[in-house]
Design an enzyme around this catalytic site. Structure first.
Site, PDB file in Angstrom:
ATOM      1  N   ASP A  42       0.882  -1.161   0.000  1.00 61.93           N
ATOM      2  CA  ASP A  42       0.000   0.000   0.000  1.00 61.93           C
ATOM      3  C   ASP A  42       0.921   1.211   0.000  1.00 61.93           C
ATOM      4  O   ASP A  42       1.636   1.456   0.978  1.00 61.93           O
ATOM      5  CB  ASP A  42      -0.891  -0.019   1.251  1.00 61.93           C
ATOM      6  CG  ASP A  42      -1.778   1.215   1.376  1.00 61.93           C
ATOM      7  OD1 ASP A  42      -1.584   2.183   0.617  1.00 61.93           O
ATOM      8  OD2 ASP A  42      -2.650   1.229   2.264  1.00 61.93           O
ATOM      9  N   VAL A  43       0.932   1.976  -1.106  1.00 62.91           N
ATOM     10  CA  VAL A  43       1.920   3.045  -1.245  1.00 62.91           C
ATOM     11  C   VAL A  43       1.746   4.154  -0.219  1.00 62.91           C
ATOM     12  O   VAL A  43       2.672   4.954  -0.009  1.00 62.91           O
ATOM     13  CB  VAL A  43       1.904   3.648  -2.664  1.00 62.91           C
ATOM     14  CG1 VAL A  43       2.277   2.604  -3.695  1.00 62.91           C
ATOM     15  CG2 VAL A  43       0.557   4.292  -2.975  1.00 62.91           C
ATOM     16  N   ASN A  69       3.471   4.111 -10.145  1.00 62.55           N
ATOM     17  CA  ASN A  69       2.318   4.038 -11.033  1.00 62.55           C
ATOM     18  C   ASN A  69       0.983   3.949 -10.305  1.00 62.55           C
ATOM     19  O   ASN A  69      -0.067   3.968 -10.954  1.00 62.55           O
ATOM     20  CB  ASN A  69       2.484   2.820 -11.963  1.00 62.55           C
ATOM     21  CG  ASN A  69       1.362   2.683 -12.952  1.00 62.55           C
ATOM     22  OD1 ASN A  69       1.136   3.562 -13.769  1.00 62.55           O
ATOM     23  ND2 ASN A  69       0.623   1.577 -12.868  1.00 62.55           N
ATOM     24  N   TYR A 134      -7.177  15.818  -8.229  1.00 64.34           N
ATOM     25  CA  TYR A 134      -6.253  15.023  -9.040  1.00 64.34           C
ATOM     26  C   TYR A 134      -5.123  15.893  -9.586  1.00 64.34           C
ATOM     27  O   TYR A 134      -3.945  15.532  -9.498  1.00 64.34           O
ATOM     28  CB  TYR A 134      -7.027  14.363 -10.178  1.00 64.34           C
ATOM     29  CG  TYR A 134      -6.236  13.341 -10.958  1.00 64.34           C
ATOM     30  CD1 TYR A 134      -5.872  12.127 -10.390  1.00 64.34           C
ATOM     31  CD2 TYR A 134      -5.849  13.581 -12.281  1.00 64.34           C
ATOM     32  CE1 TYR A 134      -5.159  11.183 -11.101  1.00 64.34           C
ATOM     33  CE2 TYR A 134      -5.138  12.646 -13.006  1.00 64.34           C
ATOM     34  CZ  TYR A 134      -4.794  11.443 -12.415  1.00 64.34           C
ATOM     35  OH  TYR A 134      -4.073  10.504 -13.131  1.00 64.34           O
ATOM     36  N   LYS A 138      -1.005  15.765  -9.051  1.00 63.73           N
ATOM     37  CA  LYS A 138      -0.089  15.590 -10.179  1.00 63.73           C
ATOM     38  C   LYS A 138       0.819  16.810 -10.382  1.00 63.73           C
ATOM     39  O   LYS A 138       1.998  16.654 -10.746  1.00 63.73           O
ATOM     40  CB  LYS A 138      -0.874  15.285 -11.453  1.00 63.73           C
ATOM     41  CG  LYS A 138      -1.586  13.935 -11.430  1.00 63.73           C
ATOM     42  CD  LYS A 138      -0.618  12.774 -11.253  1.00 63.73           C
ATOM     43  CE  LYS A 138      -1.311  11.432 -11.403  1.00 63.73           C
ATOM     44  NZ  LYS A 138      -0.370  10.288 -11.252  1.00 63.73           N
TER      45      LYS A 138
END
Length: 273
Positions: A42-43, A69, A134, A138
């Site tokens: 789990d990142v 990713n 989002y 990013k």
């Protein structure tokens, strides 16, 4: 996309450590290979990231390329995205890659070599309505990697930002996308239209993730991989449009901007108009 990247890397003869929250799903998608190791990760959990890096080195002896990713998508108008949802977006798509990179960098520093790949998005270059959470994550990835690059370059470590346009991945599926609950009448009509449009796009995006995966494996093999790879014709058009807009905006008030120095600044050190 992670499955396609793993398949492309294995087909090219590379060893792969594939990670995810559901290892059994990864094994089902990739099958059994001598050069494949699957680890739970789990990142958003730094401890799990360090454990995954440790087992990768134990299994294969080194880490040459890290591909960040992991992704999800909290969509909606800013006022309607709950604060906890906004934070969840940042945790996965910005702090997640930071956690995994933090775990892997000591290995690459010891090797004096390595490549850190961060899958960003055109949403990290161009903001748009319904994408505040989002795009915030990013844009953060873009600034982080740009700043990380000169820090690690003297240690033999390279970086590559990847900015895909619309590819036929699972990002717009109900499992990966969470739409904000409508709560404000002023946004209701646009929200309904946007959700309908994006639902209609799911499974019809023009980009082929398998081709992107092959391109990334090729780029990662170069002695000098690009610091930025804009992926897809739609992405190239969007980035060029944004670049031209930035230049235009910088020039629009150039004279005003060039006359903001303190009066005691030596003339030869003042910026040119």
């Amino acid at each position: 996309m992670g499955v396609d990247i793993s398949k492309a890397a294995l087909a090219a003869g590379h060893a792969v450590v594939a990670t995810g929250r559901n290892p059994e799903r990864i094994k089902s998608a990739l099958g059994i290979h001598d050069d494949l190791f699957v680890a739970a990760l789990d990142v958003t959990n730094l401890r799990e990231a360090k454990d995954a890096a440790r087992v990768a080195v134990q299994r294969f002896g080194r880490i040459d390329v890290l591909v960040n990713n992991a992704g999800n998508f909290y969509a909606g108008f800013f006022e309607e995205i709950a604060p906890e949802e906004f934070r969840a977006q940042i945790e996965t798509t910005m702090f997640g890659p930071m956690n995994v990179t933090r775990a892997v960098l000591p290995v690459m520093r010891a090797q004096r070599s390595g490549l850190v790949v961060a899958i960003s998005s055109t949403a990290g270059i161009v903001g748009q309505e319904f994408c505040t959470a989002y795009s915030a994550s990013k844009f953060g990835v873009e600034g982080w990697i740009e700043s990380l690059t000169p820090e690690v370059a003297p240690l033999g470590i390279q970086t590559m930002l990847v900015e895909p346009g619309f590819f036929r991945t699972e990002l717009l599926t109900p499992e990966s996308t969470t739409y904000a609950k409508p709560s404000i009448d002023d946004y209701a009509e646009r929200s309904e239209q946007t959700v309908a449009t994006w639902n209609s796009m799911n499974g019809k995006q023009g980009g082929d993730p398998a081709k992107l995966a092959e391109a990334l494996v090729y780029l990662a093999s170069l002695d000098e991989p690009p610091v930025r790879f804009v992926a897809g014709a739609d992405a190239v058009a969007a980035v060029k449009k944004k670049g031209n807009a930035l230049i235009s905006q910088a020039d629009a008030y150039g004279e005003l901007s060039g006359n903001l120095a303190l009066e005691d600044t030596p003339p030869e050190t003042r910026p040119l108009n």
